[in-house]
Design an enzyme around this catalytic site. Structure first.
Site, PDB file in Angstrom:
ATOM      1  N   ASP A  11      12.537 -18.550  38.623  1.00 38.61           N
ATOM      2  CA  ASP A  11      12.251 -19.228  37.367  1.00 38.61           C
ATOM      3  C   ASP A  11      11.670 -18.173  36.435  1.00 38.61           C
ATOM      4  OD1 ASP A  11      11.274 -20.654  35.244  1.00 38.61           O
ATOM      5  OD2 ASP A  11       9.730 -21.707  36.388  1.00 38.61           O
ATOM      6  N   LYS A  73      11.295 -14.344  26.338  1.00 35.58           N
ATOM      7  CA  LYS A  73      12.320 -15.383  26.444  1.00 35.58           C
ATOM      8  C   LYS A  73      12.629 -16.018  25.092  1.00 35.58           C
ATOM      9  CE  LYS A  73      13.103 -19.240  29.617  1.00 35.58           C
ATOM     10  NZ  LYS A  73      12.383 -20.036  30.611  1.00 35.58           N
ATOM     11  N   ASP A 196      10.742 -31.481  30.773  1.00 33.37           N
ATOM     12  CA  ASP A 196      10.243 -30.142  31.121  1.00 33.37           C
ATOM     13  C   ASP A 196       9.697 -29.470  29.863  1.00 33.37           C
ATOM     14  OD1 ASP A 196       9.863 -27.519  31.801  1.00 33.37           O
ATOM     15  OD2 ASP A 196      11.858 -27.179  32.609  1.00 33.37           O
TER      16      ASP A 196
END
Lengths: 614, 322
Positions: A11, A73, A196
């Site tokens: 992850d 990210k 999420d």
């Protein structure tokens, strides 16, 4: 199959990353070499040019904000000129520069580093952690990304894997991974929703689960809504109050800003447990006049925090609602709502989800670890034919082509299960048109230019005919790897052309090749230097052993001609060997280790013979 | 943009080649299974999934999942599949298509239900098994006599009162629930959300009715945009109301001032709520055509023609997508 190479699940988060593996049929997190399950997704370069990753990089972030890269990210696979990157440049303390083709780079020391390289540093760290824990090489992984990542962002993440020396078997959507881990081993049957909310992104997915098959019904989200936005609200408030009180704009102070960021994140985390928290930042600002430093002291209540972030929380449930509506799923049909991501610990988020869906979200999954566990499960499912788990995933965004007038004609709508294919007929739009350009688009906008251009190709040599007379059959295919291929055929002439469409992750194939070659060079260097290190320590201990033998040899043979000569030679060898140990020459080191070994064998032999006679 | 031409490599072997003897990482039985299923792909959706017509939605789902276990390409990850890769992808694509079509069809015509629709709309957790109510009643009465627990009992009474009021005076019911919450009605956790949901649902449908009225007024005044707006609000407030969804989609299409995707969601909703309502099917089809989704439009036009094989509008639209 114990001898099969282990495949890990990673992850790769905005703020933290986690690596996991399936062993003995059970997924579990692999702690890093400092014993933590979470590795900060932070890469830094020190003033001495040393690269730091993870906790080490995080620890020095305050004193080295310009050269500490976090939240990579948010930038990976994006264009430098995009709105998102422009916004990020305003809030991030490190320097973001443009690459040669509108790709994003970050300035680390002397070098402008590409985003895949930054993420690769984190991935490599996790790979090494896994290797240390498993005691064997790891070269294959499943890596997760937010469901809403487009092809460019996915490709860039894959590139990062390659640079880190990992063969990325599959790019997996985070909420899907979470659902896999949630449903694994339970006899869950029915529809579940995964909510999420991570450090940078919100992802919502609806899955239908039965007998180990996980069928993704719909997925959606926002790649620019996450924990950092909540932190920023706290920072804004602190900065405003500070400006009011002291007339100083802290946003211009990089080091102060970095400390504020840390403090805001800590305060947010504390407010998940407490009703009130103190923010104490002594010596936050030193005025240039030489007067004494100003401290920041503030109290933040949960109520105030909720008020500051209310609209963000509202947006998260609105997005969740939209995904359900698109999926044609009524909240009543959901069996469970699984909360994932550290941000779902925030009470206001839990309350909003509970109120909106009128049920308690399910507990019992570790929100920060569940995604990595799911990635490990998918890795295992791909490698083990006997696995019970099968994932039926969907395309997260619609695929279409640009049509006359600048519109986007969707051919494969989002949330279609892959692999899939579709064939459509197109007509020429002008009289005597002999070529047709097919532009492959990804996105939901009706206007062509508002979508991501995945690629384009030209079908030429069409026969001369009035407009609308020539029919072109275009077939889109998405395979289970998510790779898009398009073929076009002139119906009349059978003229055919096809391409595989891959979005670029920002690096051109040449750039990627160069990075990989440099990588190989530096790896070779690293290997050589570790061999030098080994020989050096072998040499040091061999020299010490020989030196230790000298007094006894001298005692027994010192009077003889042979003895004196041998001792003199031995001392020479030790001296030269120790001199060679200062250098880097691997051949010289090896030679001297051999000579020392020969001397040692000689001395031991002499001692045995003479010692036995006495 | 990275773009490379693969030169149209053909994976399929020539027709004379026997696929059973192809050297791939599959055993003979699996090859036969794949070829057998592939030969069925042109047949109807039930057969493709290995079912008899009339199976339940549940059976359709399980058949799809079981077949996926065999035919999804991921089950053969990293294996050399030769021509079988394309076969598996074709089979799986057809399986998903059949599953989707049948699931949607069964949703449109669900098996008869035993419970009334208004009960159906409240979420599951509140529903108690028969007989449990009486026992709970008795326990609550006992608890009410206990001084330490009287506040909880009062909360219980408030929830009960709220339940009685939920349909006629939803606002009042929500107010009562708030009071109950303030008292900390611990043992009422199971029931309160269901009551609240029903009250909210009632309130939403009242407000939805108001919006419908203002939509009708806008239509009379000839203001398509305002009508579309009011109807879509009505549909948002009460998503189960078929006429709201239909009118909203229809007027959104007429007004043309909002994204078609929005109209499509509404039309889709109208169709799933009332699958046998021909005008809904037509509106959805028309929207899909405008959005360039020819195959979806075709599906709905065919559904419309099933309802009325002579409908001229459906026929005309169908010609557009053919």
């Amino acid at each position: 199959m114990a001898d099969q190479e282990p495949v890990i699940g990673i992850d790769l988060g905005t703020t933290n990353s986690v690596v996991a593996i399936v062993q003995g049929g059970q997924p579990h997190v692999i702690p890093n070499r400092t014993g933590q399950n979470l590795t900060p997704s932070i890469v830094a370069v020190t003033s001495a040019g040393k690269r730091l990753v993870g906790q080490l990089a995080k620890r020095q972030a305050i004193t080295n904000p310009e050269n500490t890269v976090y939240a990579a990210k948010r930038l990976i696979g994006r264009k430098f000129s995009s709105d998102q990157v422009r916004r990020a440049r305003e809030s991030l303390p490190y320097r973001i520069v443009s690459g040669e083709h509108d790709d994003v780079r970050v300035q680390m020391g002397e070098k402008a580093v590409s985003l895949p390289e930054v993420s690769a540093a984190v991935l490599r760290e996790l790979k090494l952690d896994a290797e240390a824990a498993l005691g064997r090489t790891v070269s294959k992984a499943v890596v997760t990304v937010p469901a809403y990542f487009n092809d460019g962002q996915r490709q860039a993440t894959k590139d990062a894997g390659r640079i880190a020396g990992l063969d990325v078997l599959r790019i997996l959507n985070e909420p899907t991974a979470a659902a896999l881990a949630y449903g694994f081993g339970k006899q869950v049957t029915g529809k579940i929703a995964v909510f999420d909310l991570g450090g940078g992104t919100l992802d919502v997915s609806v899955l239908e689960v039965a007998r180990g098959v996980f069928d993704v019904v719909a997925t959606g989200g926002d790649t620019y809504l996450g924990g950092e936005d909540f932190d920023n609200r706290i920072i804004e408030m602190l900065v405003m109050n500070f400006a009011k009180e002291h007339g100083v704009d802290l946003r211009k102070e990089r080091m102060a800003l970095q400390r504020l960021k840390d403090a805001a994140e800590r305060a947010k985390i504390e407010l998940s447990e407490l009703n009130e928290t103190n923010i104490n930042l002594p010596f936050l600002y030193t005025p240039p006049g030489g007067t004494s430093a100003i401290h920041l002291q503030a109290t933040l209540t949960r109520a105030r925090f909720d008020q500051l972030t209310q609209d963000l929380v509202e947006r998260t449930v609105e997005i969740a609602d939209k995904v359900l509506r698109e999926a044609d799923v009524h909240p009543d049909e959901l069996r469970e709502i699984v909360l994932v991501g550290g941000m779902t610990r925030v009470p206001a988020v839990q309350t909003a989800v509970r109120r909106h869906f009128q049920r308690d979200p399910s507990k019992g999954v570790h929100p920060e670890e569940v995604v990595a566990l799911g990635a490990a499960l998918q890795a295992d499912a791909l490698m083990q034919p006997s696995s019970q788990v099968l994932l039926l995933d969907v395309t997260p965004q619609s695929l279409g082509v640009a049509i006359a007038g600048g519109y986007n004609r969707v051919l494969i709508p989002k949330n279609t299960t892959v692999p899939t294919s579709v064939t459509e007929l197109f007509h020429t739009s002008r009289d005597g048109q002999t070529t047709v350009k097919i532009m492959v688009l990804q996105g939901e906008s009706e206007l062509a230019h508002q979508n991501e251009l995945l690629g384009e190709f030209i079908l030429s040599g069409l026969r001369l005919a009035p407009r609308g007379d020539v029919e072109i059959e275009v077939t889109f295919e998405i395979n289970s790897e998510g790779i898009v291929s398009v073929s076009a055929r002139d119906k009349e002439t059978g003229l055919e052309q096809s391409i595989t469409v891959t979005a670029s992750g920002g690096l051109t194939p040449e750039e990627l090749k160069n990075i990989l070659e440099q990588q190989a060079d530096s790896m070779l260097e690293a290997r050589i230097s570790s061999e030098v290190e080994q020989k050096r320590s072998a040499l040091t201990s061999a020299a010490a052993e020989v030196a230790a033998l000298i007094p006894r040899v001298r005692q027994l043979t010192g009077s003889s001609e042979f003895g004196r000569e041998a001792l003199r030679r031995a001392e020479e060898v030790i001296a030269s060997a120790r001199a060679a140990a200062e250098g880097e020459d691997l051949t010289a080191l090896t030679d001297w280790v051999d000579q020392l070994e020969r001397t040692r064998v000689l001395f031991v032999g002499v001692l045995e013979r003479l010692g036995a006679r006495q | 943009m990275g773009l490379s031409s693969s030169g149209g490599a053909k994976l399929l072997p020539s027709g004379t080649h026997d696929p059973l003897s192809e050297a791939v990482d599959l055993d003979l039985d699996r090859k036969r299974e794949i070829l057998a299923r592939e030969s069925q792909l042109a047949r109807d959706d039930w057969t493709v999934l290995g079912l008899k017509p009339g199976a339940t939605a549940e059976a359709v789902k399980l058949a799809y999942f079981e077949a996926s276990r065999i035919f999804h390409p991921d089950r053969y990850y990293g294996k050399n599949l030769g021509s079988y890769r394309a076969r598996l992808e074709r089979i799986f694509h057809r399986l998903s298509e059949a599953h989707e079509a049948l699931t949607e069809a069964l949703r449109r015509a669900p098996p008869p239900r035993t419970t009334s629709p208004s009960r159906q709309a409240t979420p599951g957790p509140g529903g108690n098994p028969p007989g449990a109510d009486a026992r709970a009643e008795e326990r609550r009465a006992r608890l009410a006599r206990h001084p330490y627990l009287s506040s909880k009992a009062r909360a219980g009474a408030l929830v009960e009162e709220a339940q009685r009021q939920a349909r006629s005076a939803p606002e009042k019911a929500l107010h009562l629930l708030d009071q109950a919450r303030a008292l900390g009605g611990g043992q009422q956790k199971g029931r309160a959300p269901a009551v609240e949901a029903e009250a909210k649902q009632q309130m939403a449908s009242k407000r939805s009715e108001d919006e419908m009225q203002s939509g009708n007024a806008a239509v009379r005044e000839g203001d398509a945009a305002a009508a579309a707006h009011a109807y879509s609000r009505a549909s948002e407030l009460d998503p189960h109301r078929p006429d709201a969804a239909y009118e909203a989609a229809r007027w959104a299409l007429k007004a043309g001032d909002r994204p078609l995707a929005e109209a499509r969601v509404l039309a889709q909703r109208a169709v799933s709520l009332r699958p046998d309502h021909l005008p809904s099917q037509l509106v959805l089809a028309e929207i899909c055509i405008r959005m360039g989704m020819g195959s979806v439009a075709r599906r709905h036009l065919e559904a419309a023609l099933k309802l009325d094989p002579r409908n001229a509008e459906a026929k005309a639209l169908l010609r557009q997508v053919r």
